[in-house]
Design a protein around this motif. Structure first.
Motif, PDB file in Angstrom:
ATOM      1  N   ALA A 190       0.835  -1.202   0.000  1.00 24.70           N
ATOM      2  CA  ALA A 190       0.000   0.000   0.000  1.00 24.70           C
ATOM      3  C   ALA A 190       0.867   1.248   0.000  1.00 24.70           C
ATOM      4  O   ALA A 190       0.592   2.226  -0.710  1.00 24.70           O
ATOM      5  CB  ALA A 190      -0.929   0.004   1.205  1.00 24.70           C
ATOM      6  N   ALA A 191       1.935   1.233   0.798  1.00 24.41           N
ATOM      7  CA  ALA A 191       2.819   2.393   0.882  1.00 24.41           C
ATOM      8  C   ALA A 191       3.439   2.726  -0.467  1.00 24.41           C
ATOM      9  O   ALA A 191       3.644   3.902  -0.786  1.00 24.41           O
ATOM     10  CB  ALA A 191       3.914   2.141   1.916  1.00 24.41           C
ATOM     11  N   VAL A 192       3.727   1.696  -1.270  1.00 29.34           N
ATOM     12  CA  VAL A 192       4.303   1.935  -2.603  1.00 29.34           C
ATOM     13  C   VAL A 192       3.351   2.772  -3.451  1.00 29.34           C
ATOM     14  O   VAL A 192       3.762   3.739  -4.112  1.00 29.34           O
ATOM     15  CB  VAL A 192       4.616   0.595  -3.299  1.00 29.34           C
ATOM     16  N   TRP A 193       2.063   2.427  -3.424  1.00 29.97           N
ATOM     17  CA  TRP A 193       1.081   3.146  -4.242  1.00 29.97           C
ATOM     18  C   TRP A 193       0.816   4.552  -3.694  1.00 29.97           C
ATOM     19  O   TRP A 193       0.704   5.513  -4.462  1.00 29.97           O
ATOM     20  CB  TRP A 193      -0.219   2.342  -4.321  1.00 29.97           C
ATOM     21  N   PHE A 194       0.742   4.675  -2.380  1.00 24.59           N
ATOM     22  CA  PHE A 194       0.538   6.013  -1.812  1.00 24.59           C
ATOM     23  C   PHE A 194       1.742   6.915  -2.103  1.00 24.59           C
ATOM     24  O   PHE A 194       1.583   8.114  -2.335  1.00 24.59           O
ATOM     25  CB  PHE A 194       0.307   5.926  -0.304  1.00 24.59           C
ATOM     26  N   ARG A 195       2.935   6.327  -2.115  1.00 23.08           N
ATOM     27  CA  ARG A 195       4.132   7.118  -2.425  1.00 23.08           C
ATOM     28  C   ARG A 195       4.090   7.609  -3.871  1.00 23.08           C
ATOM     29  O   ARG A 195       4.500   8.738  -4.173  1.00 23.08           O
ATOM     30  CB  ARG A 195       5.392   6.286  -2.180  1.00 23.08           C
ATOM     31  N   LYS A 196       3.594   6.763  -4.780  1.00 21.39           N
ATOM     32  CA  LYS A 196       3.440   7.202  -6.169  1.00 21.39           C
ATOM     33  C   LYS A 196       2.502   8.401  -6.251  1.00 21.39           C
ATOM     34  O   LYS A 196       2.742   9.350  -7.016  1.00 21.39           O
ATOM     35  CB  LYS A 196       2.886   6.058  -7.026  1.00 21.39           C
ATOM     36  N   ALA A 197       1.431   8.352  -5.456  1.00 25.41           N
ATOM     37  CA  ALA A 197       0.478   9.463  -5.463  1.00 25.41           C
ATOM     38  C   ALA A 197       1.126  10.738  -4.930  1.00 25.41           C
ATOM     39  O   ALA A 197       0.906  11.832  -5.464  1.00 25.41           O
ATOM     40  CB  ALA A 197      -0.755   9.103  -4.632  1.00 25.41           C
ATOM     41  N   VAL A 198       1.944  10.601  -3.903  1.00 26.43           N
ATOM     42  CA  VAL A 198       2.616  11.772  -3.330  1.00 26.43           C
ATOM     43  C   VAL A 198       3.631  12.354  -4.308  1.00 26.43           C
ATOM     44  O   VAL A 198       3.807  13.576  -4.388  1.00 26.43           O
ATOM     45  CB  VAL A 198       3.291  11.398  -1.991  1.00 26.43           C
ATOM     46  N   VAL A 199       4.290  11.493  -5.068  1.00 27.22           N
ATOM     47  CA  VAL A 199       5.225  11.982  -6.089  1.00 27.22           C
ATOM     48  C   VAL A 199       4.483  12.833  -7.114  1.00 27.22           C
ATOM     49  O   VAL A 199       4.966  13.887  -7.542  1.00 27.22           O
ATOM     50  CB  VAL A 199       5.951  10.801  -6.774  1.00 27.22           C
ATOM     51  N   GLU A 200       3.302  12.378  -7.506  1.00 24.64           N
ATOM     52  CA  GLU A 200       2.496  13.136  -8.468  1.00 24.64           C
ATOM     53  C   GLU A 200       1.967  14.426  -7.857  1.00 24.64           C
ATOM     54  O   GLU A 200       1.940  15.464  -8.509  1.00 24.64           O
ATOM     55  CB  GLU A 200       1.317  12.287  -8.957  1.00 24.64           C
ATOM     56  N   ASN A 201       1.544  14.348  -6.592  1.00 23.24           N
ATOM     57  CA  ASN A 201       0.980  15.524  -5.938  1.00 23.24           C
ATOM     58  C   ASN A 201       1.388  15.517  -4.465  1.00 23.24           C
ATOM     59  O   ASN A 201       0.737  14.882  -3.632  1.00 23.24           O
ATOM     60  CB  ASN A 201      -0.544  15.542  -6.056  1.00 23.24           C
ATOM     61  N   PRO A 202       2.472  16.216  -4.122  1.00 17.25           N
ATOM     62  CA  PRO A 202       2.985  16.198  -2.745  1.00 17.25           C
ATOM     63  C   PRO A 202       2.014  16.740  -1.704  1.00 17.25           C
ATOM     64  O   PRO A 202       2.237  16.540  -0.509  1.00 17.25           O
ATOM     65  CB  PRO A 202       4.233  17.098  -2.826  1.00 17.25           C
ATOM     66  N   SER A 203       0.956  17.402  -2.139  1.00 13.79           N
ATOM     67  CA  SER A 203      -0.011  17.938  -1.181  1.00 13.79           C
ATOM     68  C   SER A 203      -1.350  17.206  -1.235  1.00 13.79           C
ATOM     69  O   SER A 203      -2.360  17.736  -0.778  1.00 13.79           O
ATOM     70  CB  SER A 203      -0.229  19.440  -1.431  1.00 13.79           C
TER      71      SER A 203
END
Length: 379
Positions: A77-90
């Motif tokens: 799960a953390a891998v996918w959430f990290r991808k989302a944060v890379v796209e949008n850090p906020s």
């Protein structure tokens, strides 16, 4: 200008066929190039397309992360959430998901970082604030943890989850009086909350009131008999006062529950308490069998081997006792050697203070002294 249009349209066409980080990067680069070239309308269109694609990607990444989180697959799960944060850090949901994933994995420092990031977007989110306080507790950052949880309790003074988290952290940091008071606030609002009674028992035990702690834990079990940790706590409490029958009763209950959960550490602790209760009743053969089971599950737990050695020396198996104590010394630290090795041998009743027991005690004392000297020299 023509180059900007060609580059922009190429990026748009590529994005239609490949929604990837690379295509989104190309769109953003093309938008910047168009802006510098004066093609502002094209630049705006490219920026809008890149933003829409990024938002869609973040939504998809969060959806995948949440699905894995719900299945208990926190690392994935953390891998996918990290991808989302890379796209949008906020992105709030991504930061929240990344924080809770790390929290579940016991990565408290990482969890703290992302909780703080999420809290920066919504400073009054009490749930995030509470989770942050618990993560800070796990990291041992006492003042930050308690300040955060007290602030959460100020914002939601009637929220039982907030108050129970505060009580837990207060006990963790040895603030037993306040921890008990906070737990009582939850009980006053809902007497049928078993976790609140457990927390009250923990705080009372920490503060030295074993009798009231036992009453709180027993009430917790009346409300929720399936709590293995409370059964284990009651077993350990009875063990401390050498109440063998009660030790055995609660240890057996804890063992059954931990076994059903597949909790190896809990099983080892339960078996160790059970073996000790049997030892106190001088049921040495049974204590040996239980100790063997504990050692098979937790060979790295020194107390298991020390207890086995003590049982063997009292039952006359000197060579077996030497072997068990030798195993204990392979995995023990100084504290366990003193508490479970030396102190238990010194506390044997007079009829068990045989020459073999005294010789074993002297051997352990020598080992203890040598290790203390070596530790002092190394420092």
């Amino acid at each position: 200008m023509i180059g900007s249009y060609l580059r922009g349209w190429a990026a748009l066409i590529m994005a239609r066929f490949s929604d990837s980080p690379e295509s989104r990067r190309r769109l953003r680069d093309a938008a910047l190039h168009a802006q510098y070239s004066g093609a502002e309308r094209l630049s705006a269109r490219l920026e809008r397309s890149a933003a829409e694609m990024a938002a869609s990607a973040v939504e998809e990444f969060n959806r995948e992360g949440l699905a894995l989180w719900d299945q208990g697959e926190y690392s994935e799960a953390a891998v996918w959430f990290r991808k989302a944060v890379v796209e949008n850090p906020s992105d709030y949901q991504a930061l929240r998901g990344l924080a809770t994933s790390h929290h579940q994995l016991g990565n408290f420092d990482d969890a703290t970082y992302y909780y703080y990031s999420a809290l920066g977007l919504d400073p009054n989110d009490v749930e995030i604030m509470t989770n942050l306080g618990l993560a800070l507790t796990g990291s041992g950052r006492e003042q930050e943890a308690l300040d955060t949880l007290r602030r959460a309790a100020e914002l939601e003074p009637e929220d039982p989850s907030v108050l129970k988290s505060l009580s837990y952290s207060l006990t963790y940091f040895d603030e037993f009086g306040e921890a008990a008071d906070v737990a009582r606030r939850v009980i006053d609002a809902d007497e049928s909350d078993p976790e609140a009674h457990t927390l009250l028992g923990d705080a009372l035990r920490g503060g030295g009131d074993e009798g009231q702690a036992a009453e709180s834990w027993k009430r917790s079990l009346e409300l929720d008999p399936s709590n293995a940790k409370v059964n284990l706590a009651l077993s350990a409490l009875a063990d401390d006062v050498s109440d063998a029958e009660t030790t055995i009763h609660y240890a057996e209950a804890a063992l059954e529950l931990f076994s059903a959960e597949g909790n190896i550490e809990g099983q080892v602790d339960s078996l160790a308490n059970l073996a000790w209760g049997l030892f106190l009743l001088r049921r040495h053969d049974e204590a040996e069998e239980v100790s063997q089971r504990a050692a098979a599950l937790g060979p790295e737990i020194a107390a298991v081997w020390f207890n086995m050695g003590l049982n063997r020396i009292v039952s006359g198996d000197v060579s077996g006792a030497k072997e068990a104590y030798g195993k204990a010394l392979e995995v023990t630290g100084l504290a366990d050697m003193k508490m479970h090795g030396i102190d238990d041998l010194e506390a044997l009743p007079e009829e068990d203070q045989t020459d073999d027991a005294k010789a074993m005690l002297e051997w352990l004392r020598q080992e203890y002294s040598e290790r203390r000297r070596a530790l002092a020299s190394a420092s």
